[in-house]
Design a protein around this motif. Structure first.
Motif, PDB file in Angstrom:
ATOM      1  N   SER A  17      30.255  -4.349 -20.327  1.00  0.00           N
ATOM      2  CA  SER A  17      31.585  -4.933 -20.534  1.00  0.00           C
ATOM      3  C   SER A  17      32.194  -5.547 -19.278  1.00  0.00           C
ATOM      4  CB  SER A  17      32.539  -3.881 -21.101  1.00  0.00           C
ATOM      5  OG  SER A  17      32.656  -2.797 -20.207  1.00  0.00           O
ATOM      6  N   VAL A  18      31.593  -5.349 -18.128  1.00  0.00           N
ATOM      7  CA  VAL A  18      32.125  -5.952 -16.899  1.00  0.00           C
ATOM      8  C   VAL A  18      31.642  -7.390 -16.704  1.00  0.00           C
ATOM      9  CG1 VAL A  18      32.418  -3.729 -15.730  1.00  0.00           C
ATOM     10  CG2 VAL A  18      30.292  -5.000 -15.447  1.00  0.00           C
ATOM     11  N   THR A  19      30.766  -7.875 -17.561  1.00  0.00           N
ATOM     12  CA  THR A  19      30.263  -9.246 -17.492  1.00  0.00           C
ATOM     13  C   THR A  19      31.414 -10.230 -17.719  1.00  0.00           C
ATOM     14  OG1 THR A  19      28.168  -8.503 -18.411  1.00  0.00           O
ATOM     15  CG2 THR A  19      28.612 -10.854 -18.537  1.00  0.00           C
ATOM     16  N   ASN A  20      31.481 -11.261 -16.887  1.00  0.00           N
ATOM     17  CA  ASN A  20      32.585 -12.230 -17.009  1.00  0.00           C
ATOM     18  C   ASN A  20      32.625 -12.907 -18.367  1.00  0.00           C
ATOM     19  OD1 ASN A  20      33.806 -11.815 -14.540  1.00  0.00           O
ATOM     20  ND2 ASN A  20      32.506 -13.289 -13.492  1.00  0.00           N
ATOM     21  N   TRP A  21      31.482 -13.337 -18.902  1.00  0.00           N
ATOM     22  CA  TRP A  21      31.543 -14.047 -20.187  1.00  0.00           C
ATOM     23  C   TRP A  21      32.019 -13.122 -21.298  1.00  0.00           C
ATOM     24  CZ3 TRP A  21      28.939 -12.573 -24.501  1.00  0.00           C
ATOM     25  CH2 TRP A  21      27.751 -11.855 -24.367  1.00  0.00           C
ATOM     26  N   LYS A  67      15.780  -1.435 -21.422  1.00  0.00           N
ATOM     27  CA  LYS A  67      16.304  -0.569 -20.358  1.00  0.00           C
ATOM     28  C   LYS A  67      16.486  -1.351 -19.060  1.00  0.00           C
ATOM     29  CE  LYS A  67      14.697   4.017 -21.683  1.00  0.00           C
ATOM     30  NZ  LYS A  67      13.862   5.153 -21.281  1.00  0.00           N
ATOM     31  N   LYS A  68      15.517  -2.220 -18.752  1.00  0.00           N
ATOM     32  CA  LYS A  68      15.546  -2.980 -17.502  1.00  0.00           C
ATOM     33  C   LYS A  68      16.715  -3.957 -17.448  1.00  0.00           C
ATOM     34  CE  LYS A  68      12.686  -6.293 -14.949  1.00  0.00           C
ATOM     35  NZ  LYS A  68      11.394  -7.007 -14.958  1.00  0.00           N
ATOM     36  N   TYR A  69      16.912  -4.715 -18.512  1.00  0.00           N
ATOM     37  CA  TYR A  69      17.913  -5.776 -18.499  1.00  0.00           C
ATOM     38  C   TYR A  69      19.295  -5.338 -18.971  1.00  0.00           C
ATOM     39  CZ  TYR A  69      14.013  -8.885 -17.646  1.00  0.00           C
ATOM     40  OH  TYR A  69      12.921  -9.493 -17.093  1.00  0.00           O
ATOM     41  N   TYR A  70      19.381  -4.229 -19.677  1.00  0.00           N
ATOM     42  CA  TYR A  70      20.665  -3.776 -20.225  1.00  0.00           C
ATOM     43  C   TYR A  70      20.914  -2.319 -19.856  1.00  0.00           C
ATOM     44  CZ  TYR A  70      19.829  -8.045 -22.747  1.00  0.00           C
ATOM     45  OH  TYR A  70      19.548  -9.344 -23.046  1.00  0.00           O
ATOM     46  N   PRO A  71      21.144  -2.027 -18.565  1.00  0.00           N
ATOM     47  CA  PRO A  71      21.341  -0.635 -18.149  1.00  0.00           C
ATOM     48  C   PRO A  71      22.660  -0.037 -18.640  1.00  0.00           C
ATOM     49  CG  PRO A  71      21.740  -2.107 -16.305  1.00  0.00           C
ATOM     50  CD  PRO A  71      21.224  -2.953 -17.438  1.00  0.00           C
ATOM     51  N   LYS A  72      23.687  -0.842 -18.778  1.00  0.00           N
ATOM     52  CA  LYS A  72      24.994  -0.359 -19.232  1.00  0.00           C
ATOM     53  C   LYS A  72      25.205  -0.848 -20.653  1.00  0.00           C
ATOM     54  CE  LYS A  72      29.813  -0.086 -17.915  1.00  0.00           C
ATOM     55  NZ  LYS A  72      30.846  -0.533 -16.988  1.00  0.00           N
ATOM     56  N   LYS A  73      25.138   0.060 -21.579  1.00  0.00           N
ATOM     57  CA  LYS A  73      25.188  -0.297 -22.989  1.00  0.00           C
ATOM     58  C   LYS A  73      26.529   0.105 -23.599  1.00  0.00           C
ATOM     59  CE  LYS A  73      20.249   0.427 -23.155  1.00  0.00           C
ATOM     60  NZ  LYS A  73      20.113   0.880 -21.772  1.00  0.00           N
ATOM     61  N   ASP A  74      27.603  -0.577 -23.157  1.00  0.00           N
ATOM     62  CA  ASP A  74      28.931  -0.229 -23.657  1.00  0.00           C
ATOM     63  C   ASP A  74      29.597  -1.379 -24.398  1.00  0.00           C
ATOM     64  OD1 ASP A  74      29.453  -1.865 -21.488  1.00  0.00           O
ATOM     65  OD2 ASP A  74      31.134  -0.676 -20.770  1.00  0.00           O
ATOM     66  N   ALA A  75      28.873  -2.496 -24.576  1.00  0.00           N
ATOM     67  CA  ALA A  75      29.468  -3.647 -25.235  1.00  0.00           C
ATOM     68  C   ALA A  75      28.380  -4.507 -25.850  1.00  0.00           C
ATOM     69  CB  ALA A  75      30.285  -4.465 -24.241  1.00  0.00           C
ATOM     70  N   ALA A  76      28.750  -5.216 -26.915  1.00  0.00           N
ATOM     71  CA  ALA A  76      27.853  -6.174 -27.564  1.00  0.00           C
ATOM     72  C   ALA A  76      28.751  -7.250 -28.179  1.00  0.00           C
ATOM     73  CB  ALA A  76      26.997  -5.503 -28.622  1.00  0.00           C
ATOM     74  N   VAL A  77      28.126  -8.291 -28.694  1.00  0.00           N
ATOM     75  CA  VAL A  77      28.856  -9.348 -29.365  1.00  0.00           C
ATOM     76  C   VAL A  77      28.129  -9.719 -30.643  1.00  0.00           C
ATOM     77  CG1 VAL A  77      29.633 -11.751 -29.204  1.00  0.00           C
ATOM     78  CG2 VAL A  77      29.772 -10.274 -27.202  1.00  0.00           C
ATOM     79  N   GLU A  78      28.898  -9.900 -31.688  1.00  0.00           N
ATOM     80  CA  GLU A  78      28.373 -10.333 -32.992  1.00  0.00           C
ATOM     81  C   GLU A  78      28.901 -11.728 -33.264  1.00  0.00           C
ATOM     82  OE1 GLU A  78      28.233  -7.912 -36.947  1.00  0.00           O
ATOM     83  OE2 GLU A  78      30.209  -8.820 -36.732  1.00  0.00           O
ATOM     84  N   VAL A  79      28.006 -12.662 -33.567  1.00  0.00           N
ATOM     85  CA  VAL A  79      28.385 -14.041 -33.869  1.00  0.00           C
ATOM     86  C   VAL A  79      27.915 -14.362 -35.271  1.00  0.00           C
ATOM     87  CG1 VAL A  79      28.187 -16.459 -33.179  1.00  0.00           C
ATOM     88  CG2 VAL A  79      28.085 -14.654 -31.431  1.00  0.00           C
ATOM     89  N   LEU A  80      28.849 -14.681 -36.155  1.00  0.00           N
ATOM     90  CA  LEU A  80      28.480 -15.078 -37.514  1.00  0.00           C
ATOM     91  C   LEU A  80      28.176 -16.559 -37.519  1.00  0.00           C
ATOM     92  CD1 LEU A  80      31.112 -13.068 -39.570  1.00  0.00           C
ATOM     93  CD2 LEU A  80      28.748 -12.466 -39.063  1.00  0.00           C
ATOM     94  N   LEU A  81      26.978 -16.905 -37.983  1.00  0.00           N
ATOM     95  CA  LEU A  81      26.545 -18.303 -37.992  1.00  0.00           C
ATOM     96  C   LEU A  81      26.826 -18.966 -39.326  1.00  0.00           C
ATOM     97  CD1 LEU A  81      23.117 -17.727 -36.252  1.00  0.00           C
ATOM     98  CD2 LEU A  81      25.249 -18.438 -35.192  1.00  0.00           C
TER      99      LEU A  81
END
Length: 81
Positions: A17-21, A67-81
């Motif tokens: 969740s600390v990612t700017n985007w 595990k390597k690319y997503y060490p902090k798993k506290d957020a995700a995003v769902e996009v309806l297409l």
């Protein structure tokens, strides 16, 4: 990396969740993706739903890469297409 399931695209921010985007998505859920003009992204902070997305990423990319690319798993995003 992403997971596409039916009419839904799932995204995981690499450092969570600390990612700017991801933080920019919170007040304005519009995002641009290269496969479409624009779409609405729904931030996910609920741990059960985030874990669902993480399991999808592990299934697609393997446990090691998840595990390597997503060490902090506290957020995700769902996009309806």
């Amino acid at each position: 990396m992403f997971v596409h399931e039916g009419n839904t695209l799932y995204l995981l921010p690499v450092p969570g969740s600390v990612t700017n985007w991801y933080k920019n998505l919170l007040p304005n859920s519009t995002l641009k993706i290269s496969i479409s003009n624009s779409a609405r992204g729904q931030p996910i902070a609920d741990s059960g739903k985030v874990n669902y997305v993480v399991r999808k990423f592990k299934s697609k990319y393997g446990n090691r890469d998840a595990k390597k690319y997503y060490p902090k798993k506290d957020a995700a995003v769902e996009v309806l297409l």
